[in-house]
Scaffold this motif. Structure first.
Motif, short mmCIF file in Angstrom:
data_model
loop_
_atom_site.label_atom_id
_atom_site.label_comp_id
_atom_site.label_asym_id
_atom_site.label_seq_id
_atom_site.Cartn_x
_atom_site.Cartn_y
_atom_site.Cartn_z
N LYS A 1 0.80 -1.22 0.00
CA LYS A 1 0.00 0.00 0.00
C LYS A 1 0.83 1.27 0.00
O LYS A 1 0.31 2.35 -0.29
N SER A 2 2.11 1.16 0.35
CA SER A 2 2.94 2.36 0.38
C SER A 2 4.39 2.01 0.10
O SER A 2 4.82 0.87 0.31
N ILE A 3 5.12 3.00 -0.37
CA ILE A 3 6.54 2.86 -0.67
C ILE A 3 7.33 3.50 0.47
O ILE A 3 6.96 4.57 0.96
N PRO A 4 8.40 2.86 0.93
CA PRO A 4 9.16 3.44 2.04
C PRO A 4 9.83 4.75 1.67
O PRO A 4 9.91 5.12 0.49
N ASP A 5 10.31 5.44 2.67
CA ASP A 5 10.98 6.73 2.52
C ASP A 5 12.19 6.58 1.59
O ASP A 5 13.05 5.74 1.80
N LEU A 6 12.25 7.44 0.55
CA LEU A 6 13.36 7.38 -0.41
C LEU A 6 14.28 8.60 -0.31
O LEU A 6 15.26 8.68 -1.05
N MET B 1 6.16 -0.82 -10.30
CA MET B 1 5.21 -1.32 -11.29
C MET B 1 4.30 -2.39 -10.69
O MET B 1 4.72 -3.20 -9.86
N ASN B 2 3.06 -2.40 -11.15
CA ASN B 2 2.11 -3.47 -10.84
C ASN B 2 1.94 -3.71 -9.33
O ASN B 2 1.98 -4.84 -8.87
N CYS B 3 1.79 -2.63 -8.62
CA CYS B 3 1.45 -2.70 -7.19
C CYS B 3 0.05 -2.11 -7.09
O CYS B 3 -0.11 -0.90 -6.88
N GLN B 4 -0.95 -2.96 -7.27
CA GLN B 4 -2.30 -2.50 -7.54
C GLN B 4 -2.95 -1.71 -6.41
O GLN B 4 -3.93 -1.00 -6.64
N LYS B 5 -2.44 -1.82 -5.20
CA LYS B 5 -3.05 -1.08 -4.09
C LYS B 5 -2.38 0.27 -3.85
O LYS B 5 -2.82 1.03 -2.99
N LEU B 6 -1.36 0.57 -4.61
CA LEU B 6 -0.76 1.90 -4.51
C LEU B 6 -1.67 2.91 -5.18
O LEU B 6 -2.17 2.68 -6.28
N THR B 7 -1.87 4.03 -4.54
CA THR B 7 -2.70 5.08 -5.11
C THR B 7 -1.94 6.39 -5.31
O THR B 7 -2.49 7.34 -5.85
N ARG B 8 -0.71 6.42 -4.87
CA ARG B 8 0.09 7.64 -5.06
C ARG B 8 1.56 7.28 -5.18
O ARG B 8 2.01 6.24 -4.72
N LEU B 9 2.30 8.17 -5.79
CA LEU B 9 3.74 8.02 -5.92
C LEU B 9 4.43 8.49 -4.65
O LEU B 9 3.84 9.24 -3.87
N PRO B 10 5.67 8.04 -4.43
CA PRO B 10 6.40 8.53 -3.26
C PRO B 10 6.48 10.06 -3.27
O PRO B 10 6.71 10.67 -4.32
N GLU B 11 6.30 10.68 -2.10
CA GLU B 11 6.30 12.13 -2.02
C GLU B 11 7.70 12.72 -2.06
O GLU B 11 7.85 13.95 -2.22
#
Length: 395
Positions: free
Chosen positions: A220-225, A237-247
């Protein structure tokens, strides 16, 4: 040699007592009926085996002691890599196992202290890997990819100081916090993890130059980059529950390649890329890969700001019928690929296409309607692309 059944050993020579005393490299490919083979290879260093019977493979490796490289591809009978293969070849440096559909487990042996690279790709039934594999003192590359049934990834705790390349595929819901200690890893791939919901903080991976997170449908989320200042390639790619890009994409000041898409299928539009904090990417990003989904009927308007990109790939925008006119503003574009857009019929106007003065290669793949309209000399869209030096249209 699809009909070869037997590779006979010769009678024991009277003088030397062995058959291939100097052979260092052996490759056997696509001999699916081969059931027997010699086993006199006292100098063999590199062995590549693909699509032969397990019994022939057992003959070949049974007396090997000098291997430095072993590649095993498409061995449908192989269920377990025997411990003796590792135990008897103390100088082995590279082990690769590709698409062995019945492989369930791999034994390990501490004797292979020279092993630098282990790659296990596309072994869908693989369930167990020993933790000891990641404690080998010379190991720099450890990749397990496209193996979604691996119940748990081996412990990463304490191995981070020497690993350079790490690929993770498993059934874990949460990855080990030991990932944070892999401070020397330069390439990290987290792929085909069907249950994964959480990735630990990656902020200490200061050596990371490439990061891939793909086919994790429950993430559901991408860790801090924000601390990954050396990152030059990012693929989500193909992470269907992601709704936003990393901030924190704006912190990736070295980023040259961005591949994104296949996000929440309930979304009607791509997550925004228009933030003013991404301005530095508008002039530094070189390649952009956009992967769509069924609900999208157009490209995200935000990408017209990325005027410095030299390569653009557009994939899986099935509903889209027309490419936008602003595509002609991407004046630095040298390579454009349009892939698997089933209903696409129209390119931008001829005037817009003419503005792409640096475009050297246009590739159209599996776009049936556009393919017909771009037929050389006769297609309705041909006049728009006739000036491009290399037009590659693939069914």
């Amino acid at each position: 040699m699809p009909n070869l059944v037997e590779w006979k050993d010769v009678a024991e020579p009277i003088t030397t007592g062995m058959v291939f005393p100097c052979l260092e490299e052996l490759t056997i490919n696509q001999c699916k009926q081969l059931t027997s083979a010699p086993y006199h290879f006292p100098s063999l260093k590199k062995l590549h085996i693909s699509e032969i019977c397990n019994s022939a493979f057992e003959n070949i490796w049974s007396k090997l002691t000098t291997l430095t490289s072993l590649d095993i591809w498409d061995m449908i009978e192989l269920t377990c890599l025997p411990e003796q293969v590792l135990q008897n070849n103390a100088s082995l440096m590279s082990l690769e196992i590709w698409r062995c559909a019945e492989l369930v487990s791999i034994s390990s042996h501490q004797n292979v202290t020279s092993l630098q690279s282990i790659r296990i790709i596309g072994c869908e039934k693989l369930m167990d890997l020993p933790n000891a594999l990641l404690t080998l003192p010379s190991l720099e590359t450890f990749e397990v990819i496209w193996s979604p049934n691996l119940r748990s990834f081996p412990s990463i705790q304490g191995v981070g100081s020497r690993l350079r390349k790490l690929g993770i595929s498993c059934g874990d819901e949460v990855l080990s916090t030991g990932l944070q200690s892999c401070t020397s890893v330069s390439e990290l791939c987290i792929k085909d993890c069907p249950n994964l919901i959480s990735i630990p903080d990656l902020c200490k991976l200061h050596s990371l130059i490439r990061l891939e997170i793909t086919s994790c449908p429950n993430l559901k989320s991408i860790p801090d980059l924000r601390e990954l200042h050396s990152l030059i390639g990012l693929r989500i790619m193909n992470c269907q529950k992601l709704t936003r890009l990393p901030e924190d994409l704006h912190c990736l000041t070295c980023l040259k390649s961005l591949e994104i898409g296949g996000f929440g299928e309930e979304l009607d539009a791509f997550p925004s890329l228009s933030s003013t904090s991404l301005k530095h990417l508008h002039s530094s990003l070189q390649t952009l890969y956009l992967y769509g989904w069924d609900r999208l009927n157009s490209l995200p308007d935000d990408i017209q700001c990325f005027t410095a990109i030299t390569g653009l790939r557009i994939h899986k925008f099935d509903v889209m019928e027309t490419l936008p006119e602003w595509l002609g503003n991407l004046s630095s574009l040298q390579f454009l690929s349009i892939n698997d857009c089933k209903n696409l019929m129209h390119l931008p106007t001829a005037q817009a296409m003419q503005r792409l003065t640096k475009l050297e290669l246009l590739r159209i793949i599996e776009c049936p309607k556009l393919r017909e309209r771009c037929a050389k000399g006769s297609g309705a869209e041909w006049s728009k692309i006739a000036h491009i030096p290399d037009v590659d249209i693939i069914v």
